[in-house]
Design an enzyme around this catalytic site. Structure first.
Site, PDB file in Angstrom:
ATOM      1  N   THR A  25     -17.552  -6.057 -16.538  1.00 31.81           N
ATOM      2  CA  THR A  25     -17.759  -7.367 -15.950  1.00 31.81           C
ATOM      3  C   THR A  25     -19.237  -7.497 -15.647  1.00 31.81           C
ATOM      4  O   THR A  25     -19.927  -6.491 -15.534  1.00 31.81           O
ATOM      5  CB  THR A  25     -16.952  -7.444 -14.635  1.00 31.81           C
ATOM      6  OG1 THR A  25     -15.595  -7.129 -14.916  1.00 31.81           O
ATOM      7  CG2 THR A  25     -17.037  -8.807 -13.995  1.00 31.81           C
ATOM      8  N   ARG A  52      -3.209 -12.447 -19.407  1.00 26.67           N
ATOM      9  CA  ARG A  52      -3.664 -11.497 -18.381  1.00 26.67           C
ATOM     10  C   ARG A  52      -4.901 -12.007 -17.650  1.00 26.67           C
ATOM     11  O   ARG A  52      -5.842 -12.505 -18.238  1.00 26.67           O
ATOM     12  CB  ARG A  52      -3.963 -10.153 -19.028  1.00 26.67           C
ATOM     13  CG  ARG A  52      -4.441  -9.063 -18.051  1.00 26.67           C
ATOM     14  CD  ARG A  52      -5.932  -8.904 -18.036  1.00 26.67           C
ATOM     15  NE  ARG A  52      -6.358  -7.761 -17.206  1.00 26.67           N
ATOM     16  CZ  ARG A  52      -7.612  -7.517 -16.887  1.00 26.67           C
ATOM     17  NH1 ARG A  52      -8.564  -8.320 -17.295  1.00 26.67           N
ATOM     18  NH2 ARG A  52      -7.928  -6.458 -16.137  1.00 26.67           N
ATOM     19  N   VAL A  53      -4.891 -11.881 -16.328  1.00 27.07           N
ATOM     20  CA  VAL A  53      -6.040 -12.182 -15.486  1.00 27.07           C
ATOM     21  C   VAL A  53      -6.324 -10.948 -14.645  1.00 27.07           C
ATOM     22  O   VAL A  53      -5.426 -10.389 -14.030  1.00 27.07           O
ATOM     23  CB  VAL A  53      -5.779 -13.400 -14.583  1.00 27.07           C
ATOM     24  CG1 VAL A  53      -6.951 -13.621 -13.632  1.00 27.07           C
ATOM     25  CG2 VAL A  53      -5.537 -14.652 -15.423  1.00 27.07           C
ATOM     26  N   GLY A  54      -7.569 -10.519 -14.626  1.00 24.77           N
ATOM     27  CA  GLY A  54      -7.948  -9.347 -13.849  1.00 24.77           C
ATOM     28  C   GLY A  54      -8.447  -9.707 -12.464  1.00 24.77           C
ATOM     29  O   GLY A  54      -8.121 -10.765 -11.906  1.00 24.77           O
ATOM     30  N   THR A  57     -16.616  -4.111 -10.737  1.00 25.76           N
ATOM     31  CA  THR A  57     -16.406  -3.986 -12.176  1.00 25.76           C
ATOM     32  C   THR A  57     -15.572  -2.745 -12.447  1.00 25.76           C
ATOM     33  O   THR A  57     -15.592  -1.797 -11.670  1.00 25.76           O
ATOM     34  CB  THR A  57     -17.745  -3.901 -12.933  1.00 25.76           C
ATOM     35  OG1 THR A  57     -17.483  -3.789 -14.335  1.00 25.76           O
ATOM     36  CG2 THR A  57     -18.579  -2.716 -12.481  1.00 25.76           C
ATOM     37  N   GLY A  58     -14.813  -2.767 -13.527  1.00 27.34           N
ATOM     38  CA  GLY A  58     -13.979  -1.608 -13.852  1.00 27.34           C
ATOM     39  C   GLY A  58     -12.580  -2.026 -14.257  1.00 27.34           C
ATOM     40  O   GLY A  58     -12.380  -3.104 -14.828  1.00 27.34           O
TER      41      GLY A  58
END
Length: 305
Positions: free
Chosen positions: A167, A195-197, A218-219
């Site tokens: 990200t 999909r949503v992170g 991020t990750g």
């Protein structure tokens, strides 16, 4: 009395090891990190606020095909590109986010527009796109986002478990003493089923509160969602008596214990910051008022104090 500004950025933390990057590629990545810092600095030197500064910094990273946001976004399983972004302002806890957008050139600007022009916090898909278009944001055809590098990675990922990409994000303390944070991403390669992170979810991938800190993560997003990572860091600082560094380390260790990995940038109103990650490297940068900008991608976080 005005405070000195600080801007911290990241651009992902997966697979960043020297063996994968020759000198030319390393220089190119670091150059864009410095360009991102410079864009944020221009806003802050001109008397602009932290929200506009993080958006300017992230927009540079979205326009760069090297990072997984905007033009460099990875392909979903069906060959399309779906992008997410969010922003938050620490003085009043206002926030804006978009998820699953496909034709907005700079999703972080759409997220900022939601904050400024909408009564809502999170807009998704075609509704978010329509809102952005009504308010004049620049759109782009699918070909703009579909770089040859990402297409090759997409085809490889369809054959086997693909590498997870990160990200981009920023946190800022402006001269008025206010915090802001931002995040933008193309998600993970070959993602399915809409999909949503964590990136567009306030409190998971992004948070900003003047009473605590500003955070951008991020990750592996599923783990940051399950831990409400960004909000948890802020709570540990505000209510738990943790230092910023200790709070970030605690949450990253929580995520590691769940089986995940990633990185965090965080900043408080005293200008204290944390740049931490549990991977081998992270694209990262820092600029403070009156100082030269710094950027790095390999090795441990280091002490830019």
């Amino acid at each position: 009395m005005a405070v000195k500004y600080t801007l911290v950025i990241h651009a992902g933390c997966e697979g960043i090891i020297p063996e994968r990057y020759g000198p030319e590629a390393e220089h190119e990545h670091l150059d864009y990190l410095h360009k991102s810092l410079a864009a944020g600095r221009v806003v802050l030197e001109g008397g602009g606020n932290g929200l506009d500064a993080v958006c300017a910094a992230v927009e540079v990273l979205e326009d760069c095909p090297l990072f997984n946001a905007g033009r460099g976004s990875v392909f979903a399983h069906d060959g399309t590109i779906e992008m997410d972004a969010s922003v938050m302002r620490g003085n009043d806890l206002s926030a804006g986010a978009v998820a699953g957008v496909t034709d907005i050139k700079n999703p972080v600007q759409a997220a900022a527009l939601v904050l400024k022009k909408s009564p809502h916090v999170l807009l998704m898909g075609t509704g978010a796109e329509r809102f952005a278009h009504i308010h004049g944001l620049e759109s782009a055809a699918p070909a703009y986002f579909q770089t040859s590098r990402r297409r090759e990675e997409y085809l490889a990922a369809k054959k086997q478990a693909g590498e997870k990409f990160g990200t981009v994000g920023a946190v800022c303390l402006d001269r008025a003493g206010n915090l802001a944070s931002a995040s933008s991403t193309g998600g993970i390669p070959c993602k399915q089923y809409g999909r949503v992170g964590d990136s567009p979810v306030i409190g998971a991938g992004v948070y900003a509160d003047n009473a605590a800190c500003a955070v951008s993560c991020t990750g592996e997003g599923e783990f940051f969602l399950r831990r409400a990572a960004a909000k948890r860091i802020a709570c540990l600082v505000e209510l738990g008596g943790f230092s910023l560094e200790a709070a970030v380390s605690e949450v990253l260790e929580n995520i590691r214990n769940l089986g995940g990995k990633g990185g965090v940038i965080a900043l408080d109103t005293a200008g204290r910051f944390s740049i931490s990650f549990t991977t081998q490297g992270m694209f990262r940068g820092l600029v403070r008022e009156g100082e030269m900008g710094r950027a790095a991608m390999f090795g441990p976080p280091g002490a830019w104090q």
